[in-house]
Design an enzyme around this catalytic site. Sequence first.
Site, mmCIF file in Angstrom:
data_model
loop_
_atom_site.group_PDB
_atom_site.id
_atom_site.type_symbol
_atom_site.label_atom_id
_atom_site.label_comp_id
_atom_site.label_asym_id
_atom_site.label_seq_id
_atom_site.Cartn_x
_atom_site.Cartn_y
_atom_site.Cartn_z
ATOM 1 N N HIS A 164 -3.719 4.464 -12.007
ATOM 2 C CA HIS A 164 -4.430 4.561 -10.725
ATOM 3 C C HIS A 164 -5.004 5.971 -10.559
ATOM 4 C CE1 HIS A 164 -1.638 1.081 -9.479
ATOM 5 N NE2 HIS A 164 -2.853 0.597 -9.647
ATOM 6 N N SER B 20 -0.319 -6.515 -1.804
ATOM 7 C CA SER B 20 -1.200 -5.384 -2.085
ATOM 8 C C SER B 20 -2.456 -5.521 -1.225
ATOM 9 C CB SER B 20 -1.543 -5.429 -3.568
ATOM 10 O OG SER B 20 -2.796 -4.874 -3.804
ATOM 11 N N SER B 21 -3.149 -4.399 -1.020
ATOM 12 C CA SER B 21 -4.351 -4.443 -0.174
ATOM 13 C C SER B 21 -5.479 -5.251 -0.831
ATOM 14 C CB SER B 21 -4.844 -3.023 0.118
ATOM 15 O OG SER B 21 -5.142 -2.370 -1.085
ATOM 16 N N CYS B 22 -5.344 -5.561 -2.142
ATOM 17 C CA CYS B 22 -6.410 -6.321 -2.805
ATOM 18 C C CYS B 22 -6.437 -7.791 -2.379
ATOM 19 C CB CYS B 22 -6.328 -6.200 -4.321
ATOM 20 S SG CYS B 22 -4.928 -7.076 -5.002
ATOM 21 N N ARG C 155 -5.202 14.577 -15.724
ATOM 22 C CA ARG C 155 -6.426 15.208 -16.257
ATOM 23 C C ARG C 155 -6.530 16.673 -15.841
ATOM 24 N NH1 ARG C 155 -11.544 12.373 -14.944
ATOM 25 N NH2 ARG C 155 -12.415 14.067 -16.168
ATOM 26 N N GLY D 113 10.659 -0.214 -11.421
ATOM 27 C CA GLY D 113 9.285 0.223 -11.190
ATOM 28 C C GLY D 113 9.193 1.380 -10.212
ATOM 29 N N GLY E 88 10.252 -0.069 -6.784
ATOM 30 C CA GLY E 88 11.669 -0.438 -6.825
ATOM 31 C C GLY E 88 12.565 0.796 -6.804
ATOM 32 N N ARG F 32 -10.875 6.714 0.138
ATOM 33 C CA ARG F 32 -9.695 5.922 -0.215
ATOM 34 C C ARG F 32 -8.469 6.434 0.539
ATOM 35 N NH1 ARG F 32 -13.217 3.345 -1.844
ATOM 36 N NH2 ARG F 32 -13.576 2.405 -3.888
ATOM 37 N N TYR G 129 -4.935 -11.684 -9.663
ATOM 38 C CA TYR G 129 -3.761 -10.988 -9.114
ATOM 39 C C TYR G 129 -3.670 -11.221 -7.602
ATOM 40 C CZ TYR G 129 -0.737 -6.962 -8.114
ATOM 41 O OH TYR G 129 0.288 -6.143 -7.707
ATOM 42 N N LYS H 81 -0.779 -12.978 -5.162
ATOM 43 C CA LYS H 81 -0.136 -12.233 -4.064
ATOM 44 C C LYS H 81 -0.338 -12.963 -2.725
ATOM 45 C CE LYS H 81 1.786 -8.748 -6.063
ATOM 46 N NZ LYS H 81 3.250 -8.658 -6.019
ATOM 47 N N PRO I 9 1.080 -2.966 0.925
ATOM 48 C CA PRO I 9 0.837 -1.514 0.853
ATOM 49 C C PRO I 9 -0.575 -1.167 0.376
ATOM 50 C CG PRO I 9 2.626 -2.220 -0.638
ATOM 51 C CD PRO I 9 1.907 -3.443 -0.185
ATOM 52 N N THR I 10 -1.021 -0.006 0.831
ATOM 53 C CA THR I 10 -2.254 0.583 0.319
ATOM 54 C C THR I 10 -1.959 1.205 -1.058
ATOM 55 O OG1 THR I 10 -4.032 2.094 0.866
ATOM 56 C CG2 THR I 10 -1.826 2.844 1.430
HETATM 57 N N1 LIG Z 1 1.493 1.070 -7.283
HETATM 58 C C1 LIG Z 1 0.663 0.831 -6.290
HETATM 59 O O1 LIG Z 1 -0.266 1.595 -6.000
HETATM 60 C C2 LIG Z 1 0.832 -0.417 -5.454
HETATM 61 C C3 LIG Z 1 -0.043 -0.602 -4.374
HETATM 62 C C4 LIG Z 1 0.080 -1.724 -3.595
HETATM 63 C C5 LIG Z 1 1.055 -2.648 -3.882
HETATM 64 N N2 LIG Z 1 1.912 -2.461 -4.902
HETATM 65 C C6 LIG Z 1 2.907 -3.516 -5.157
HETATM 66 O O2 LIG Z 1 4.206 -3.028 -5.284
HETATM 67 C C7 LIG Z 1 4.935 -3.818 -6.218
HETATM 68 C C8 LIG Z 1 5.565 -2.911 -7.271
HETATM 69 O O3 LIG Z 1 4.546 -2.146 -7.886
HETATM 70 P P1 LIG Z 1 4.891 -0.857 -8.766
HETATM 71 O O4 LIG Z 1 3.768 0.085 -8.591
HETATM 72 O O5 LIG Z 1 6.285 -0.429 -8.523
HETATM 73 O O6 LIG Z 1 4.764 -1.479 -10.240
HETATM 74 P P2 LIG Z 1 5.600 -1.078 -11.522
HETATM 75 O O7 LIG Z 1 5.977 0.343 -11.467
HETATM 76 O O8 LIG Z 1 4.824 -1.562 -12.699
HETATM 77 O O9 LIG Z 1 6.911 -1.969 -11.382
HETATM 78 C C9 LIG Z 1 6.886 -3.366 -11.510
HETATM 79 C C10 LIG Z 1 8.305 -3.819 -11.816
HETATM 80 O O10 LIG Z 1 8.302 -5.246 -11.950
HETATM 81 C C11 LIG Z 1 9.083 -5.583 -13.078
HETATM 82 N N3 LIG Z 1 8.669 -6.866 -13.639
HETATM 83 C C12 LIG Z 1 7.450 -7.214 -14.134
HETATM 84 N N4 LIG Z 1 7.498 -8.475 -14.623
HETATM 85 C C13 LIG Z 1 8.772 -8.920 -14.446
HETATM 86 C C14 LIG Z 1 9.441 -10.128 -14.751
HETATM 87 N N5 LIG Z 1 8.818 -11.136 -15.356
HETATM 88 N N6 LIG Z 1 10.758 -10.225 -14.441
HETATM 89 C C15 LIG Z 1 11.411 -9.214 -13.861
HETATM 90 N N7 LIG Z 1 10.828 -8.031 -13.516
HETATM 91 C C16 LIG Z 1 9.520 -7.898 -13.819
HETATM 92 C C17 LIG Z 1 8.819 -4.452 -14.068
HETATM 93 O O11 LIG Z 1 9.814 -4.418 -15.046
HETATM 94 P P3 LIG Z 1 9.410 -3.912 -16.541
HETATM 95 O O12 LIG Z 1 8.816 -2.556 -16.352
HETATM 96 O O13 LIG Z 1 10.705 -3.911 -17.259
HETATM 97 O O14 LIG Z 1 8.424 -4.898 -17.032
HETATM 98 C C18 LIG Z 1 8.862 -3.246 -13.127
HETATM 99 O O15 LIG Z 1 10.186 -2.829 -12.909
HETATM 100 C C19 LIG Z 1 3.939 -4.835 -6.786
HETATM 101 O O16 LIG Z 1 4.096 -6.055 -6.115
HETATM 102 C C20 LIG Z 1 2.602 -4.236 -6.456
HETATM 103 O O17 LIG Z 1 1.626 -5.215 -6.223
HETATM 104 C C21 LIG Z 1 1.829 -1.361 -5.710
#
Ligand SMILES: NC(=O)c1ccc[n+]([C@@H]2O[C@H](COP(=O)([O-])OP(=O)(O)OC[C@H]3O[C@@H](n4cnc5c(N)ncnc54)[C@H](OP(=O)(O)O)[C@@H]3O)[C@@H](O)[C@H]2O)c1
Length: 312
Positions: free
Chosen positions: A176, A104-106, A184, A10, A13, A206, A133, A137, A160-161
């Site tokens: 997002h 997450s901030s939510c 866009r 992700g 990650g 924001r 969600y 969390k 994280p925000t």
């Molecule tokens: N993006 C933001 O703005 C934001 C803000 C605040 C907090 N966060 C937090 O940061 C974390 C990561 O977010 P992200 O933005 O990196 O999301 P992301 O890009 O969608 O990545 C999520 C990852 O989780 C994996 N995953 C989902 N279901 C799974 C499962 N059942 N088993 C194993 N792996 C699984 C996905 O793999 P696949 O793609 O192969 O399904 C993907 O690699 C989350 O906890 C999110 O709440 C993100």
Amino acid sequence: MKLLILGSGGMVGSALIREAHKRGYKDILQPSSRELDLTNQKQTHEYLASNTPTQVIVAAAKVGGIHANSTYPADFIYKNLMIAANAIEGSYQAGIRELLFLGSSCIYPKHAPQPMPEGCLLTSDLEPTNEAYAVAKIAGLKLCQYYSSQYGVKYHAAMPTNLYGPGDNYHTENSHVIPAMLRRFHEAKLAGASSVTIWGTGTPRREFLYVDDLASACFHLMAVESPPDWVNVGYGDDVTILELAESVAKVVGYQGSIETDTTKPDGTPRKLMDNSILKSLHWSPTVPLDEGLASAYQCYLKEEKGGNLRDK
Ligand SMILES: NC(=O)c1ccc[n+]([C@@H]2O[C@H](COP(=O)([O-])OP(=O)(O)OC[C@H]3O[C@@H](n4cnc5c(N)ncnc54)[C@H](OP(=O)(O)O)[C@@H]3O)[C@@H](O)[C@H]2O)c1
């Protein structure tokens, strides 16, 4: 040190992997969701027991926009509860002493004081559109808190925000605000469009953090001997949606005008994290918004050219 990053494919990650390499980690386990389905308890516990990492970061989650969250709340609560519970209990059973869980901030109430301090958790109702969600969390961070207090392990959480950066999702409806705007304005520039319209008045404020800053904060927190149970990770400052749109237009090189559609809803007027606990632990972000946007746009162009832009 053997580090396991869950959710390594992700956006977060991938940033954690970049940061781990920078910090000299040599042994990094990064299973894909195909290799390891974290909603499967048996598979997750077996993986943890046979690979025995020293540290685990849980950056895996089922994530989505408002539409997906409010249409599929059962999927969001079930999958995210299972990921948190399996990763945390499996780590404990495997004898792993250190784990960082990403929330997450939510998790904070809809009408939280601004900026939102960690202590406003569970003081009033959540935002209904992403309640499922958020509840999962909150359960994740509470699991960390209770495992630490009952078993003496170092399990803690970072909240994280809004994040942006390389590997973001550019889906046309579900993404997002920053990836949506980058796409866009880029497409408007290519089409020679005279204006781009943004939803609402443009006045809501924001906060945005470049994802590599988040990764640096995660490793910083893991190095703290007795970290707080959960810590906000924000940029510490916010911008209006209109200011953001102007910055995106500048970075993309879009010359047309920006219109607002005031018939569309604005959402909550302000959402800013209180960053003071993290600051007191001597961490601050290093990537200003303009710089982060420029870098995110370069990544967007590269990903689009390479045919690997995420838009599902
Ligand atoms: N993006 C933001 O703005 C934001 C803000 C605040 C907090 N966060 C937090 O940061 C974390 C990561 O977010 P992200 O933005 O990196 O999301 P992301 O890009 O969608 O990545 C999520 C990852 O989780 C994996 N995953 C989902 N279901 C799974 C499962 N059942 N088993 C194993 N792996 C699984 C996905 O793999 P696949 O793609 O192969 O399904 C993907 O690699 C989350 O906890 C999110 O709440 C993100």
